[in-house]
Scaffold this motif. Structure first.
Motif, PDB file in Angstrom:
ATOM      1  N   LEU A 486       0.842  -1.193   0.000  1.00 30.45           N
ATOM      2  CA  LEU A 486       0.000   0.000   0.000  1.00 30.45           C
ATOM      3  C   LEU A 486       0.877   1.243   0.000  1.00 30.45           C
ATOM      4  O   LEU A 486       2.031   1.209   0.457  1.00 30.45           O
ATOM      5  N   ALA A 487       0.331   2.341  -0.486  1.00 27.78           N
ATOM      6  CA  ALA A 487       1.086   3.585  -0.548  1.00 27.78           C
ATOM      7  C   ALA A 487       1.425   4.057   0.864  1.00 27.78           C
ATOM      8  O   ALA A 487       0.722   3.766   1.838  1.00 27.78           O
ATOM      9  N   GLU A 488       2.495   4.809   0.955  1.00 25.27           N
ATOM     10  CA  GLU A 488       2.910   5.319   2.260  1.00 25.27           C
ATOM     11  C   GLU A 488       1.877   6.263   2.846  1.00 25.27           C
ATOM     12  O   GLU A 488       1.717   6.336   4.075  1.00 25.27           O
ATOM     13  N   THR A 489       1.152   6.969   1.990  1.00 24.22           N
ATOM     14  CA  THR A 489       0.097   7.854   2.485  1.00 24.22           C
ATOM     15  C   THR A 489      -1.035   7.089   3.150  1.00 24.22           C
ATOM     16  O   THR A 489      -1.798   7.657   3.933  1.00 24.22           O
ATOM     17  N   VAL A 490      -1.137   5.793   2.836  1.00 26.50           N
ATOM     18  CA  VAL A 490      -2.157   4.948   3.453  1.00 26.50           C
ATOM     19  C   VAL A 490      -1.619   4.275   4.707  1.00 26.50           C
ATOM     20  O   VAL A 490      -2.281   4.257   5.757  1.00 26.50           O
ATOM     21  N   THR A 491      -0.418   3.706   4.634  1.00 26.53           N
ATOM     22  CA  THR A 491       0.122   2.955   5.769  1.00 26.53           C
ATOM     23  C   THR A 491       0.379   3.840   6.979  1.00 26.53           C
ATOM     24  O   THR A 491       0.261   3.370   8.119  1.00 26.53           O
ATOM     25  N   LYS A 492       0.714   5.102   6.766  1.00 22.53           N
ATOM     26  CA  LYS A 492       0.949   5.970   7.926  1.00 22.53           C
ATOM     27  C   LYS A 492      -0.354   6.381   8.610  1.00 22.53           C
ATOM     28  O   LYS A 492      -0.315   6.910   9.726  1.00 22.53           O
ATOM     29  N   ARG A 493      -1.485   6.137   7.964  1.00 22.70           N
ATOM     30  CA  ARG A 493      -2.794   6.422   8.566  1.00 22.70           C
ATOM     31  C   ARG A 493      -3.549   5.147   8.910  1.00 22.70           C
ATOM     32  O   ARG A 493      -4.744   5.173   9.158  1.00 22.70           O
ATOM     33  N   LEU A 494      -2.832   4.020   8.953  1.00 23.87           N
ATOM     34  CA  LEU A 494      -3.462   2.716   9.171  1.00 23.87           C
ATOM     35  C   LEU A 494      -2.795   2.015  10.338  1.00 23.87           C
ATOM     36  O   LEU A 494      -1.575   2.006  10.467  1.00 23.87           O
ATOM     37  N   ARG A 495      -3.630   1.430  11.182  1.00 20.04           N
ATOM     38  CA  ARG A 495      -3.159   0.662  12.337  1.00 20.04           C
ATOM     39  C   ARG A 495      -3.959  -0.631  12.408  1.00 20.04           C
ATOM     40  O   ARG A 495      -5.160  -0.636  12.120  1.00 20.04           O
ATOM     41  N   PHE A 496      -3.282  -1.704  12.815  1.00 23.36           N
ATOM     42  CA  PHE A 496      -3.934  -3.008  12.885  1.00 23.36           C
ATOM     43  C   PHE A 496      -4.076  -3.452  14.337  1.00 23.36           C
ATOM     44  O   PHE A 496      -3.302  -3.059  15.214  1.00 23.36           O
ATOM     45  N   ALA A 497      -5.085  -4.272  14.552  1.00 26.09           N
ATOM     46  CA  ALA A 497      -5.309  -4.927  15.838  1.00 26.09           C
ATOM     47  C   ALA A 497      -5.969  -6.270  15.558  1.00 26.09           C
ATOM     48  O   ALA A 497      -6.586  -6.469  14.508  1.00 26.09           O
ATOM     49  N   THR A 498      -5.835  -7.191  16.486  1.00 22.61           N
ATOM     50  CA  THR A 498      -6.498  -8.485  16.351  1.00 22.61           C
ATOM     51  C   THR A 498      -7.912  -8.383  16.924  1.00 22.61           C
ATOM     52  O   THR A 498      -8.229  -7.470  17.676  1.00 22.61           O
ATOM     53  N   THR A 499      -8.755  -9.310  16.533  1.00 23.00           N
ATOM     54  CA  THR A 499     -10.096  -9.356  17.109  1.00 23.00           C
ATOM     55  C   THR A 499     -10.015  -9.859  18.551  1.00 23.00           C
ATOM     56  O   THR A 499      -9.082 -10.569  18.922  1.00 23.00           O
ATOM     57  N   ALA A 500     -10.996  -9.480  19.352  1.00 24.01           N
ATOM     58  CA  ALA A 500     -10.930  -9.775  20.778  1.00 24.01           C
ATOM     59  C   ALA A 500     -10.936 -11.276  21.045  1.00 24.01           C
ATOM     60  O   ALA A 500     -10.192 -11.771  21.901  1.00 24.01           O
ATOM     61  N   MET A 501     -11.763 -12.023  20.325  1.00 24.95           N
ATOM     62  CA  MET A 501     -11.866 -13.453  20.588  1.00 24.95           C
ATOM     63  C   MET A 501     -10.610 -14.197  20.136  1.00 24.95           C
ATOM     64  O   MET A 501     -10.156 -15.131  20.811  1.00 24.95           O
ATOM     65  N   HIS A 502     -10.034 -13.797  19.014  1.00 24.72           N
ATOM     66  CA  HIS A 502      -8.865 -14.489  18.490  1.00 24.72           C
ATOM     67  C   HIS A 502      -7.562 -13.965  19.088  1.00 24.72           C
ATOM     68  O   HIS A 502      -6.501 -14.555  18.852  1.00 24.72           O
ATOM     69  N   ALA A 503      -7.615 -12.866  19.830  1.00 25.22           N
ATOM     70  CA  ALA A 503      -6.382 -12.299  20.371  1.00 25.22           C
ATOM     71  C   ALA A 503      -5.713 -13.256  21.348  1.00 25.22           C
ATOM     72  O   ALA A 503      -4.484 -13.311  21.437  1.00 25.22           O
ATOM     73  N   TYR A 504      -6.522 -14.045  22.072  1.00 24.20           N
ATOM     74  CA  TYR A 504      -5.951 -14.921  23.088  1.00 24.20           C
ATOM     75  C   TYR A 504      -5.244 -16.120  22.479  1.00 24.20           C
ATOM     76  O   TYR A 504      -4.609 -16.884  23.221  1.00 24.20           O
ATOM     77  N   GLY A 505      -5.345 -16.330  21.202  1.00 21.36           N
ATOM     78  CA  GLY A 505      -4.568 -17.363  20.542  1.00 21.36           C
ATOM     79  C   GLY A 505      -3.215 -16.875  20.065  1.00 21.36           C
ATOM     80  O   GLY A 505      -2.421 -17.661  19.552  1.00 21.36           O
ATOM     81  N   HIS A 506      -2.941 -15.572  20.234  1.00 24.18           N
ATOM     82  CA  HIS A 506      -1.651 -15.000  19.828  1.00 24.18           C
ATOM     83  C   HIS A 506      -0.671 -15.032  21.000  1.00 24.18           C
ATOM     84  O   HIS A 506      -1.054 -15.223  22.163  1.00 24.18           O
ATOM     85  N   GLU A 507       0.594 -14.812  20.673  1.00 20.40           N
ATOM     86  CA  GLU A 507       1.613 -14.727  21.704  1.00 20.40           C
ATOM     87  C   GLU A 507       1.350 -13.506  22.595  1.00 20.40           C
ATOM     88  O   GLU A 507       0.775 -12.510  22.157  1.00 20.40           O
ATOM     89  N   TRP A 508       1.813 -13.601  23.844  1.00 17.35           N
ATOM     90  CA  TRP A 508       1.545 -12.520  24.784  1.00 17.35           C
ATOM     91  C   TRP A 508       2.191 -11.220  24.337  1.00 17.35           C
ATOM     92  O   TRP A 508       1.610 -10.144  24.469  1.00 17.35           O
ATOM     93  N   SER A 509       3.388 -11.287  23.807  1.00 14.41           N
ATOM     94  CA  SER A 509       4.030 -10.058  23.313  1.00 14.41           C
ATOM     95  C   SER A 509       3.254  -9.468  22.146  1.00 14.41           C
ATOM     96  O   SER A 509       3.216  -8.249  21.975  1.00 14.41           O
ATOM     97  N   CYS A 510       2.621 -10.324  21.339  1.00 14.60           N
ATOM     98  CA  CYS A 510       1.769  -9.826  20.251  1.00 14.60           C
ATOM     99  C   CYS A 510       0.522  -9.165  20.822  1.00 14.60           C
ATOM    100  O   CYS A 510       0.064  -8.136  20.309  1.00 14.60           O
ATOM    101  N   GLN A 511      -0.019  -9.706  21.891  1.00 20.07           N
ATOM    102  CA  GLN A 511      -1.199  -9.109  22.504  1.00 20.07           C
ATOM    103  C   GLN A 511      -0.902  -7.746  23.099  1.00 20.07           C
ATOM    104  O   GLN A 511      -1.781  -6.879  23.150  1.00 20.07           O
ATOM    105  N   LEU A 512       0.302  -7.542  23.559  1.00 22.49           N
ATOM    106  CA  LEU A 512       0.648  -6.245  24.139  1.00 22.49           C
ATOM    107  C   LEU A 512       0.505  -5.118  23.133  1.00 22.49           C
ATOM    108  O   LEU A 512       0.273  -3.962  23.509  1.00 22.49           O
TER     109      LEU A 512
END
Length: 836
Positions: A486-512
């Motif tokens: 994606l263009a830099e103008t998009v990525t600098k305005r974009l942030r990701f997060a996991t869904t609440a239910m699936h977050a607990y299947g990720h590593e703890w450092s990823c959840q932080l």
């Protein structure tokens, strides 16, 4: 009396040589079933024409002679009713012929086998084109009928259909071949064919079915059968020209009327929305008059920089109706959306396709999605860009291996049987559907999520920031950081997060970093609205698999529009419920916890920052890099421990008896060999250079470090097993409570069986982990300054509410005093309350 013969085989008479053969008697066939002559309709006429053509060929005449040929029997497709082509996929029928002369070579019967047509032919395409040409001409008439009948009691249609308003003119009856469709619509009737219709359906019935479709599902066959049964019970039956009863008189005609009446309503709504948007443009232009006045030409495509696109305003005014954008991503951003894929909404390849008749308003074009996919393939051929990862790559790799959604090549549906394998959805934080992408690949590739996100950014102002919740948001975020997808103008305005239910299947450092319950500014956005959307789409799974590809998209798109309209109307109540149940209740509980905590808010924030810094370090993921080597050593160590116990048991048994000296010497030799193997295992463990890679572990008991690493790996395994069991229990609890559709008996039994099957292994792992904790307490030396792990409860209900389950085991010595976020329970509870 003569003796009765025995029934045994040995008592039967035999002959010398090969002996007698015993053959089972054959069951005689029912001649009434096997020798019934069936005459196909129209077979005699086809035989006569083919026989005439064969006679002409034998006589040396050409097919263009005065004899009648088959080319003159094709009717005018324009004048063919709609039900002549609907669902008629059988062609190239087999016609039995009279035996020709022996000089004529036999016909190739392989070309006359019945085949299933899966692609639309010319006749079907022409039929649909006629409908598409007719629909726009009926919009004004339909508007007039709606205006005349809305809010009033329906009148019985007149026996004479006329456009005359006075009703005083002289009347004359005339038999018509054609009829103007506007007269039908004016009297509340909708034709079942675009030319020379034989039947018309009440528009009020079609409108009622449209409302029923929005609430239930596609039920054309049920409605047609119900109408037929109702009329039969009242003494009315449909007959053909020969006076024979018609088995299904309404299915095809009613299906055509329902389909094209909905297309008419969509066209009417589109024209209405264009008129409203033109008025909005005029209002916006009048608020800020230009310096040089000029005639204003309203346009729909022009998007003001401070406003979102009109289509987003229609979908969710609460998310996209603002005029001020630019909130920082660290504070939560301006817009929250969630995306997820579903592979139950498949389409069978054998169901075929129909001509294009509808432009979906929710689905992205296939060309747009494929263009994004080709762009991703090109960018991945280049070397990854250097970047500073928020989460160590070791943790992201473990998350990527834990989820099937990250494997774009994993086949989730048989491509030989299905041409469309699923659907990808993008929704807002209020669970309102925004856009969809049709999945036509075996796995859930990143191009679908990227295409939806890219399309959203094309419709929002240039300064708006977006937070996207995705099951594997951490993996997609790393891909966007490594490659110019994606263009830099998009990525600098974009942030990701996991869904609440699936977050607990990720590593703890990823959840932080990516857990929405921990990230600052996300509030109650959980990203699970897609799961609630799929539960409302569940009724379409069986129907769309056997529908045509175009009809499948139409079904999904119309259901999405109905759900979006309902949720937009309920938006105020939705927000009020969330404010009451979410913010008020959870906020009150969190405030009570903070008031009981000895630490201040500033201290809690400082401790939270120290915890994030410590658990996001690369040192916290040491076992991930040594996992393969350590697993091998630990497996060998386990085998040697088992053999040591066996040797001890054998030695005790032999020592109690009168064993010979040779036996005792053999046991002593085995014990010496076992000790040598144990020494070699210690040498092998030392060769891993754990102390060289981690100097902070220098001087600590090797057995303590080994047990500590074993406990850490075991806790990760326990966490994954426990979360899987929690998901299954939630499914059962919600189905019982009525918040989801009730599970069927088979699915309920399968879920219960899966829970009971996994529970013993989970309990055994818990007991083993608690044994490691006891062993660590015995080997613990206060000088090492490594915090000891806390044992876990062996009851699943208590384990579910235990906060220490999600925390990794500390494997490095702490410098100075043990931090309060790790040792003080009040501080730990205060941090959790502060994050709420």
């Amino acid at each position: 009396m003569a003796p009765q013969p025995s029934n045994t085989r040995a008592a039967q008479l035999t002959t010398s040589g090969l002996g007698a053969q015993f053959v089972s008697p054959r069951k005689p066939r029912n001649k009434l079933k096997t020798q019934t002559l069936v005459e196909l309709p129209g077979q005699k006429a086809k035989q006569d024409k083919l026989q005439a053509k064969l006679a002409a060929l034998l006589a040396g005449k050409s097919t263009s002679s005065s004899e009648p040929t088959t080319t003159s029997t094709s009717p005018d497709i324009e004048n063919t009713p709609a039900d002549a082509y609907e669902d008629s996929f059988i062609e190239n029928e087999v016609f039995p012929l009279i035996q020709p002369d022996e000089s004529v070579p036999p016909l190739n019967t392989s070309e006359c086998i019945k085949s299933h047509r899966i692609l639309p032919d010319v006749a079907a395409a022409r039929l649909y084109d006629t409908w598409k040409t007719l629909i726009p001409t009926l919009v004004d008439v339909q508007l007039g009928y709606t205006q005349r009948t809305v809010g009033k009691i329906l009148e019985r249609p007149s026996m004479v259909l006329s456009a005359c308003r006075s009703r005083k003119c002289a009347q004359r009856r005339t038999t018509l071949i054609g009829l103007f469709f506007d007269i039908l619509i004016l009297h509340g009737l909708f034709p079942t064919s675009p030319s020379q219709p034989r039947m018309a359906v009440s528009t009020d019935l079609l409108a009622f079915y449209r409302a029923l479709f929005e609430r239930s599902c596609d039920a054309v066959n049920a409605l047609a059968s119900a109408l037929h049964t109702h009329y039969v019970r009242r003494g009315f039956r449909m007959t053909n020209g020969k006076g024979e009863f018609i088995q299904e008189p309404f299915r095809r005609s009613l299906g055509q009327a329902i389909l094209w009446f909905d297309v008419l309503q969509v066209e009417l709504e589109s024209q209405l929305e264009r008129a409203v948007q033109a008025s909005r443009d005029l209002v916006e232009a009048s608020r800020e008059p230009p310096e040089h006045p000029a005639p204003f030409i309203p346009t729909v495509d022009v998007i003001p920089r401070e406003r979102c696109a009109a289509i987003l305003l229609q979908r969710c005014p609460a998310c996209f109706g603002g005029v001020v954008f630019g909130r920082k991503l660290e504070e939560g951003g301006d817009i929250h959306v969630a995306t997820d894929g579903n592979f139950h909404h498949r389409h069978r390849r054998s169901a075929g396709d129909s001509p294009h008749f509808y432009d979906p308003s929710y689905f992205l074009p296939k060309a747009q999605v494929d263009a994004i996919g080709r762009h991703i393939d090109r960018t991945r051929k280049s070397a990854p860009k250097p970047h500073a990862p928020l989460v160590p790559h070791e943790a992201i790799d473990l998350c990527e291996n834990s989820y099937e959604a990250t494997d774009g090549k994993k086949q989730k549906a048989a491509m030989d049987s299905f041409d469309d394998t699923g659907v990808m959805a993008l929704i807002c934080r209020h669970d309102i559907p925004l856009f969809f992408a049709n999945i036509d690949t075996p796995g859930e590739q990143q191009k679908y999520a990227v295409a939806l996100i890219d399309h959203l950014f094309a419709l929002i102002p240039g300064g708006a920031t977006v937070v996207t919740l995705y099951d594997v948001g951490c993996v997609l975020a790393r891909s966007l950081s490594q490659y110019d997808i994606l263009a830099e103008t998009v990525t600098k305005r974009l942030r990701f997060a996991t869904t609440a239910m699936h977050a607990y299947g990720h590593e703890w450092s990823c959840q932080l970093i990516y857990n929405p319950r921990i990230c600052e500014g996300l509030g109650l956005s959980d990203g699970e609205g897609t799961e609630r959307l799929w539960s409302r789409f569940i009724r379409l799974i069986g129907i769309q698999r056997s529908s045509s590809r175009q009809r499948r998209l139409w079904l999904l798109d119309r259901q999405a529009a109905a759900i979006g309209l309902e949720m937009r109307a309920d938006l105020g109540d939705w927000i009020r419920r969330r404010l009451k149940r979410g913010i008020d209740e959870q906020g009150t509980a969190a405030q009570a916890t903070l008031s009981e905590c000895d630490a201040t808010i500033e201290d809690l924030r400082h401790q939270w920052a120290l915890q994030r810094q410590s658990q996001l370090s690369i040192r916290a993921h040491a076992p991930a890099r040594l996992k393969k080597e350590l697993d091998t050593v630990f497996a060998l160590q386990g085998d040697l421990d088992a053999s040591e116990k066996a040797l001890q048991a054998t030695s005790e048994v032999i020592s109690k008896g009168n064993a010979s000296q040779c036996t005792r010497d053999a046991i002593e030799s085995l014990e010496r060999s076992h000790q040598r193997l144990m020494d070699k295992v210690d040498v092998l463990y030392a060769s891993l250079n754990v102390h060289d890679r981690f100097p902070e572990l220098e001087g600590i008991n090797v057995e303590f470090v080994r047990t500590l690493l074993l406990a850490r790996d075991l806790k990760i395994n326990i966490r994954k097993r426990a979360i899987g069991s929690f998901f299954e229990w939630d499914k059962l609890d919600r189905a019982v409570g009525g918040t989801q559709q009730a599970l069927g008996t088979k699915l309920h039994q399968q879920t219960q069986k899966a829970i009971s099957k996994r529970q013993p292994a989970l309990l055994a792992a818990l007991r083993k982990f608690n044994g490691y904790c006891e062993r660590l307490e015995e080997l613990y030396e206060p000088d090492c300054s490594i915090p000891l792990p806390t044992p876990l409860p062996t009851k699943l209900n208590e384990l579910r509410n235990d906060q220490t389950l999600m925390e990794d085991i500390w494997i490095t010595p702490s410098v100075g005093d043990v931090p309060r976020w790790l040792d003080d329970q009040d501080v730990r509870d205060g941090i959790r309350a502060m994050l709420k």
